[in-house]
Motif scaffolding. Structure first.
Motif, PDB file in Angstrom:
ATOM      1  N   VAL A  20      -2.626  10.880 -10.161  1.00 55.15           N
ATOM      2  CA  VAL A  20      -1.451  11.295  -9.391  1.00 55.15           C
ATOM      3  C   VAL A  20      -1.887  11.884  -8.052  1.00 55.15           C
ATOM      4  CG1 VAL A  20       0.470  12.941  -9.341  1.00 55.15           C
ATOM      5  CG2 VAL A  20       0.038  11.591 -11.392  1.00 55.15           C
ATOM      6  N   GLY A  21      -2.997  12.615  -8.060  1.00 57.00           N
ATOM      7  CA  GLY A  21      -3.531  13.138  -6.798  1.00 57.00           C
ATOM      8  C   GLY A  21      -3.928  12.028  -5.850  1.00 57.00           C
ATOM      9  N   TRP A  22      -4.541  10.988  -6.385  1.00 53.12           N
ATOM     10  CA  TRP A  22      -4.926   9.833  -5.577  1.00 53.12           C
ATOM     11  C   TRP A  22      -3.686   9.186  -4.971  1.00 53.12           C
ATOM     12  CZ3 TRP A  22      -7.788   4.989  -7.977  1.00 53.12           C
ATOM     13  CH2 TRP A  22      -8.230   4.152  -6.954  1.00 53.12           C
ATOM     14  N   LEU A  23      -2.678   8.984  -5.779  1.00 54.48           N
ATOM     15  CA  LEU A  23      -1.434   8.380  -5.308  1.00 54.48           C
ATOM     16  C   LEU A  23      -0.790   9.225  -4.203  1.00 54.48           C
ATOM     17  CD1 LEU A  23       0.752   6.148  -5.793  1.00 54.48           C
ATOM     18  CD2 LEU A  23       1.754   7.693  -7.453  1.00 54.48           C
ATOM     19  N   GLY A  24      -0.693  10.519  -4.427  1.00 57.75           N
ATOM     20  CA  GLY A  24      -0.080  11.401  -3.435  1.00 57.75           C
ATOM     21  C   GLY A  24      -0.878  11.492  -2.148  1.00 57.75           C
ATOM     22  N   SER A  25      -2.198  11.519  -2.257  1.00 56.59           N
ATOM     23  CA  SER A  25      -3.009  11.617  -1.044  1.00 56.59           C
ATOM     24  C   SER A  25      -2.976  10.318  -0.242  1.00 56.59           C
ATOM     25  CB  SER A  25      -4.445  12.033  -1.379  1.00 56.59           C
ATOM     26  OG  SER A  25      -5.049  11.128  -2.262  1.00 56.59           O
ATOM     27  N   VAL A  26      -2.810   9.186  -0.919  1.00 56.91           N
ATOM     28  CA  VAL A  26      -2.648   7.922  -0.193  1.00 56.91           C
ATOM     29  C   VAL A  26      -1.300   7.908   0.531  1.00 56.91           C
ATOM     30  CG1 VAL A  26      -2.357   5.417  -0.462  1.00 56.91           C
ATOM     31  CG2 VAL A  26      -4.256   6.571  -1.580  1.00 56.91           C
ATOM     32  N   ALA A  27      -0.268   8.484  -0.087  1.00 61.68           N
ATOM     33  CA  ALA A  27       1.027   8.587   0.589  1.00 61.68           C
ATOM     34  C   ALA A  27       0.911   9.453   1.846  1.00 61.68           C
ATOM     35  CB  ALA A  27       2.079   9.157  -0.367  1.00 61.68           C
ATOM     36  N   ALA A  28       0.165  10.554   1.760  1.00 62.70           N
ATOM     37  CA  ALA A  28      -0.058  11.399   2.934  1.00 62.70           C
ATOM     38  C   ALA A  28      -0.863  10.646   3.996  1.00 62.70           C
ATOM     39  CB  ALA A  28      -0.784  12.677   2.527  1.00 62.70           C
ATOM     40  N   PHE A  29      -1.854   9.876   3.567  1.00 62.06           N
ATOM     41  CA  PHE A  29      -2.657   9.066   4.477  1.00 62.06           C
ATOM     42  C   PHE A  29      -1.771   8.068   5.212  1.00 62.06           C
ATOM     43  CE2 PHE A  29      -5.565   5.753   5.756  1.00 62.06           C
ATOM     44  CZ  PHE A  29      -6.757   6.409   6.038  1.00 62.06           C
ATOM     45  N   LEU A  30      -0.842   7.446   4.480  1.00 61.40           N
ATOM     46  CA  LEU A  30       0.085   6.496   5.086  1.00 61.40           C
ATOM     47  C   LEU A  30       0.952   7.189   6.135  1.00 61.40           C
ATOM     48  CD1 LEU A  30       1.491   3.752   5.347  1.00 61.40           C
ATOM     49  CD2 LEU A  30       2.856   4.365   3.338  1.00 61.40           C
ATOM     50  N   ALA A  31       1.442   8.377   5.810  1.00 64.91           N
ATOM     51  CA  ALA A  31       2.261   9.124   6.778  1.00 64.91           C
ATOM     52  C   ALA A  31       1.459   9.430   8.039  1.00 64.91           C
ATOM     53  CB  ALA A  31       2.777  10.415   6.139  1.00 64.91           C
ATOM     54  N   LEU A  32       0.207   9.807   7.882  1.00 69.18           N
ATOM     55  CA  LEU A  32      -0.638  10.081   9.051  1.00 69.18           C
ATOM     56  C   LEU A  32      -0.917   8.809   9.845  1.00 69.18           C
ATOM     57  CD1 LEU A  32      -3.164  12.569   7.428  1.00 69.18           C
ATOM     58  CD2 LEU A  32      -1.513  13.100   9.247  1.00 69.18           C
ATOM     59  N   ALA A  33      -1.120   7.689   9.148  1.00 72.29           N
ATOM     60  CA  ALA A  33      -1.369   6.417   9.838  1.00 72.29           C
ATOM     61  C   ALA A  33      -0.157   5.995  10.659  1.00 72.29           C
ATOM     62  CB  ALA A  33      -1.731   5.334   8.830  1.00 72.29           C
ATOM     63  N   VAL A  34       1.036   6.181  10.099  1.00 69.57           N
ATOM     64  CA  VAL A  34       2.263   5.859  10.832  1.00 69.57           C
ATOM     65  C   VAL A  34       2.421   6.808  12.024  1.00 69.57           C
ATOM     66  CG1 VAL A  34       4.789   5.825  10.686  1.00 69.57           C
ATOM     67  CG2 VAL A  34       3.410   4.782   8.867  1.00 69.57           C
ATOM     68  N   ALA A  35       2.150   8.089  11.811  1.00 68.92           N
ATOM     69  CA  ALA A  35       2.247   9.060  12.910  1.00 68.92           C
ATOM     70  C   ALA A  35       1.272   8.717  14.026  1.00 68.92           C
ATOM     71  CB  ALA A  35       1.993  10.472  12.393  1.00 68.92           C
ATOM     72  N   GLY A  36       0.056   8.332  13.680  1.00 73.93           N
ATOM     73  CA  GLY A  36      -0.926   7.960  14.692  1.00 73.93           C
ATOM     74  C   GLY A  36      -0.534   6.708  15.444  1.00 73.93           C
TER      75      GLY A  36
END
Length: 174
Positions: A20-36
């Motif tokens: 679940v941590g892996w899944l959530g951290s990938v979601a955060a990574f996606l949000a950062l990628a979109v923001a960038g």
């Protein structure tokens, strides 16, 4: 070798938490990628997003991916599900190994973009293809992790040939 109920629950808790941590951290990574990607002319925002992505990737996502893989192996080998007895376990193993290997390759791209973000302002089309790739890869990873989660919850029926052999000759008569 079957684990005792207490050890099994501890191993299951570790596996669920890391997955679940892996899944959530990938979601955060996606949000950062979109923001960038969508930061436009805001070089500071893009720089911050890509630096945070690299740190999140190496210090959160990669360790959680390996923890999920390791705890999944422990779970499968220490329970009656087995590692290659059921198709859903085998599918999860293949997905997790491939996702972990692709993550390590993906982190090379994230590191390159983060390094460029430090030295340039990433205005306009600078590294446009790689920045889009970061978003696409994170979306694909999220989808793969959701499929693995679904397999864990639904546990589709179906045993491998190896699983049938372990059950013995009378198992096919049932």
């Amino acid at each position: 070798m079957t684990m005792t109920p207490g050890v099994r629950k501890l191993a299951l808790t570790a596996h669920v938490a890391s997955s679940v941590g892996w899944l959530g951290s990938v979601a955060a990574f996606l949000a950062l990628a979109v923001a960038g990607l969508t930061s436009g002319q805001d070089a500071q925002r893009a720089r911050g997003a890509y630096l945070a992505m690299e740190l999140t990737g190496w210090y959160v996502i990669v360790p959680l991916a390996f923890a999920s893989l390791l705890t999944g192996l422990i779970q499968s080998l220490g329970t009656t599900w087995g590692l290659i007895r059921h198709y859903w376990v085998l599918a999860k193993l293949v997905l997790t190994v491939l996702a972990t290997l692709l993550l390590l390759l993906h982190m090379q791209v994230a590191g390159h973009v983060a390094d460029e973000a430090v030295t340039t302002d990433l205005s306009g089309a600078d590294l446009g293809g790689l920045r889009i790739q970061l978003v696409a890869d994170a979306r694909a990873a999220l989808l793969v992790l959701l499929v693995a989660t679904g397999l864990s919850v639904y546990k589709p029926r179906g045993m491998t040939r190896y699983g049938w052999r372990l059950r013995g000759p009378l198992a096919s008569c049932r």
